[in-house]
Design a protein around this motif. Structure first.
Motif, PDB file in Angstrom:
ATOM      1  N   GLY A  25      -8.441  15.350  36.824  1.00 33.00           N
ATOM      2  CA  GLY A  25      -9.761  15.480  36.213  1.00 33.00           C
ATOM      3  C   GLY A  25     -10.907  15.396  37.193  1.00 33.00           C
ATOM      4  O   GLY A  25     -12.053  15.193  36.808  1.00 33.00           O
ATOM      5  N   THR A  81     -18.222  16.391  31.580  1.00 35.36           N
ATOM      6  CA  THR A  81     -18.061  16.831  30.198  1.00 35.36           C
ATOM      7  C   THR A  81     -18.026  18.352  30.106  1.00 35.36           C
ATOM      8  O   THR A  81     -17.240  18.916  29.343  1.00 35.36           O
ATOM      9  CB  THR A  81     -19.187  16.244  29.322  1.00 35.36           C
ATOM     10  N   GLU A  83     -16.909  20.429  32.353  1.00 38.56           N
ATOM     11  CA  GLU A  83     -15.576  20.869  32.810  1.00 38.56           C
ATOM     12  C   GLU A  83     -14.538  20.667  31.720  1.00 38.56           C
ATOM     13  O   GLU A  83     -13.694  21.520  31.488  1.00 38.56           O
ATOM     14  CB  GLU A  83     -15.171  20.116  34.084  1.00 38.56           C
ATOM     15  N   ARG A  84     -14.577  19.530  31.060  1.00 40.87           N
ATOM     16  CA  ARG A  84     -13.621  19.272  29.975  1.00 40.87           C
ATOM     17  C   ARG A  84     -13.853  20.236  28.822  1.00 40.87           C
ATOM     18  O   ARG A  84     -12.917  20.713  28.204  1.00 40.87           O
ATOM     19  CB  ARG A  84     -13.720  17.834  29.475  1.00 40.87           C
ATOM     20  N   GLN A  85     -15.112  20.526  28.535  1.00 38.93           N
ATOM     21  CA  GLN A  85     -15.438  21.447  27.447  1.00 38.93           C
ATOM     22  C   GLN A  85     -14.808  22.816  27.717  1.00 38.93           C
ATOM     23  O   GLN A  85     -14.270  23.441  26.801  1.00 38.93           O
ATOM     24  CB  GLN A  85     -16.961  21.541  27.301  1.00 38.93           C
ATOM     25  N   GLU A  87     -12.113  23.358  29.499  1.00 32.63           N
ATOM     26  CA  GLU A  87     -10.665  23.201  29.299  1.00 32.63           C
ATOM     27  C   GLU A  87     -10.317  23.176  27.820  1.00 32.63           C
ATOM     28  O   GLU A  87      -9.314  23.769  27.405  1.00 32.63           O
ATOM     29  CB  GLU A  87     -10.171  21.924  29.984  1.00 32.63           C
ATOM     30  N   TRP A  88     -11.121  22.486  27.019  1.00 32.52           N
ATOM     31  CA  TRP A  88     -10.868  22.456  25.574  1.00 32.52           C
ATOM     32  C   TRP A  88     -11.003  23.857  24.983  1.00 32.52           C
ATOM     33  O   TRP A  88     -10.242  24.239  24.088  1.00 32.52           O
ATOM     34  CB  TRP A  88     -11.811  21.484  24.869  1.00 32.52           C
ATOM     35  N   LEU A 133      -5.206  16.756  28.570  1.00 35.84           N
ATOM     36  CA  LEU A 133      -6.660  16.910  28.448  1.00 35.84           C
ATOM     37  C   LEU A 133      -7.308  15.631  27.930  1.00 35.84           C
ATOM     38  O   LEU A 133      -8.375  15.229  28.421  1.00 35.84           O
ATOM     39  CB  LEU A 133      -7.006  18.072  27.526  1.00 35.84           C
ATOM     40  N   ARG A 136      -7.844  13.203  30.660  1.00 31.81           N
ATOM     41  CA  ARG A 136      -8.934  13.549  31.587  1.00 31.81           C
ATOM     42  C   ARG A 136     -10.312  13.468  30.933  1.00 31.81           C
ATOM     43  O   ARG A 136     -11.315  13.355  31.621  1.00 31.81           O
ATOM     44  CB  ARG A 136      -8.744  14.983  32.103  1.00 31.81           C
ATOM     45  N   ASP A 137     -10.369  13.561  29.625  1.00 27.96           N
ATOM     46  CA  ASP A 137     -11.640  13.645  28.915  1.00 27.96           C
ATOM     47  C   ASP A 137     -12.207  12.246  28.659  1.00 27.96           C
ATOM     48  O   ASP A 137     -12.340  11.813  27.511  1.00 27.96           O
ATOM     49  CB  ASP A 137     -11.456  14.412  27.607  1.00 27.96           C
ATOM     50  N   ALA A 141     -15.686  15.042  25.419  1.00 25.73           N
ATOM     51  CA  ALA A 141     -16.323  16.347  25.213  1.00 25.73           C
ATOM     52  C   ALA A 141     -16.351  16.678  23.719  1.00 25.73           C
ATOM     53  O   ALA A 141     -15.433  16.322  22.978  1.00 25.73           O
ATOM     54  CB  ALA A 141     -15.562  17.425  25.986  1.00 25.73           C
ATOM     55  N   ALA A 144     -13.240  18.119  21.713  1.00 22.91           N
ATOM     56  CA  ALA A 144     -11.985  17.361  21.618  1.00 22.91           C
ATOM     57  C   ALA A 144     -11.544  17.169  20.172  1.00 22.91           C
ATOM     58  O   ALA A 144     -10.356  17.285  19.857  1.00 22.91           O
ATOM     59  CB  ALA A 144     -12.126  16.014  22.326  1.00 22.91           C
TER      60      ALA A 144
END
Length: 172
Positions: A25, A81, A83-85, A87-88, A133, A136-137, A141, A144
């Motif tokens: 992450g 956030t 970056e996670r968004q 990925e989601w 995910l 890492r989140d 985000a 999620a």
């Protein structure tokens, strides 16, 4: 904060460290500079990245860092956030593909054990991806929750498909 230095060649060492940091992450801040939140679970990824860098005749310097003020901390949180968004969003796209695949199998009447096993493997891959995910989140985000709901929808679709496969097999 990690500062990673590796020889340019062979590139496989740089790629291995990059993959490990992404898996943990980490947020790339620039050439060889990465940021990670100081939370449980990150330490293993950092240790693996250090080990991979050392195998490639490189080094990693690990620093504790905080923003100079609330603005800097908020900016870093927003970057993590975002970056996670992303990925989601990719995960949600894959859930949509899973759903479409079930629709196709039902539409074509492909109710076989082989197809069921393939769909079970696809759902298990989605579940693993979701767990990764979630790990890492760390800042939560917005997507999620939608991802959790879509994964449950995929599980429900597979349960329905499974029932239809068994009904078709027992009618033969």
């Amino acid at each position: 904060m990690l500062v990673v230095r590796l020889p340019a060649q062979p590139s496989r060492h740089r790629v291995a460290v990059w993959r490990e940091l992404r898996r943990a992450g980490a947020l790339s801040l620039g050439q060889g500079t990465w940021a990670l939140p100081d939370v449980p679970g990150v330490a293993d990824g950092v240790a693996r990245a250090i080990e991979l860098a050392e195998r490639g005749s490189g080094e990693v310097i690990v620093l504790s860092a905080t923003g100079r003020g609330e603005h800097d901390a908020a900016r870093l949180t927003a970057m993590f956030t975002a970056e996670r968004q992303e990925e989601w969003a990719e995960f949600l796209t894959e859930c949509g593909r899973f759903d479409a695949e079930i629709d196709k199998e039902l539409r074509t009447g492909k109710l076989t054990m082989a197809e069921l096993e393939e769909e079970e493997q696809s759902l298990e891959r989605l579940r693993r991806w979701y767990r990764d995910l979630m790990a890492r989140d760390v800042f939560g985000a917005p997507a999620a929750e939608e991802a959790r709901q879509r994964l449950q929808h995929c599980a429900d679709r597979l349960a329905d498909y499974t029932e239809q496969v068994f009904q078709a097999l027992h009618q033969m």
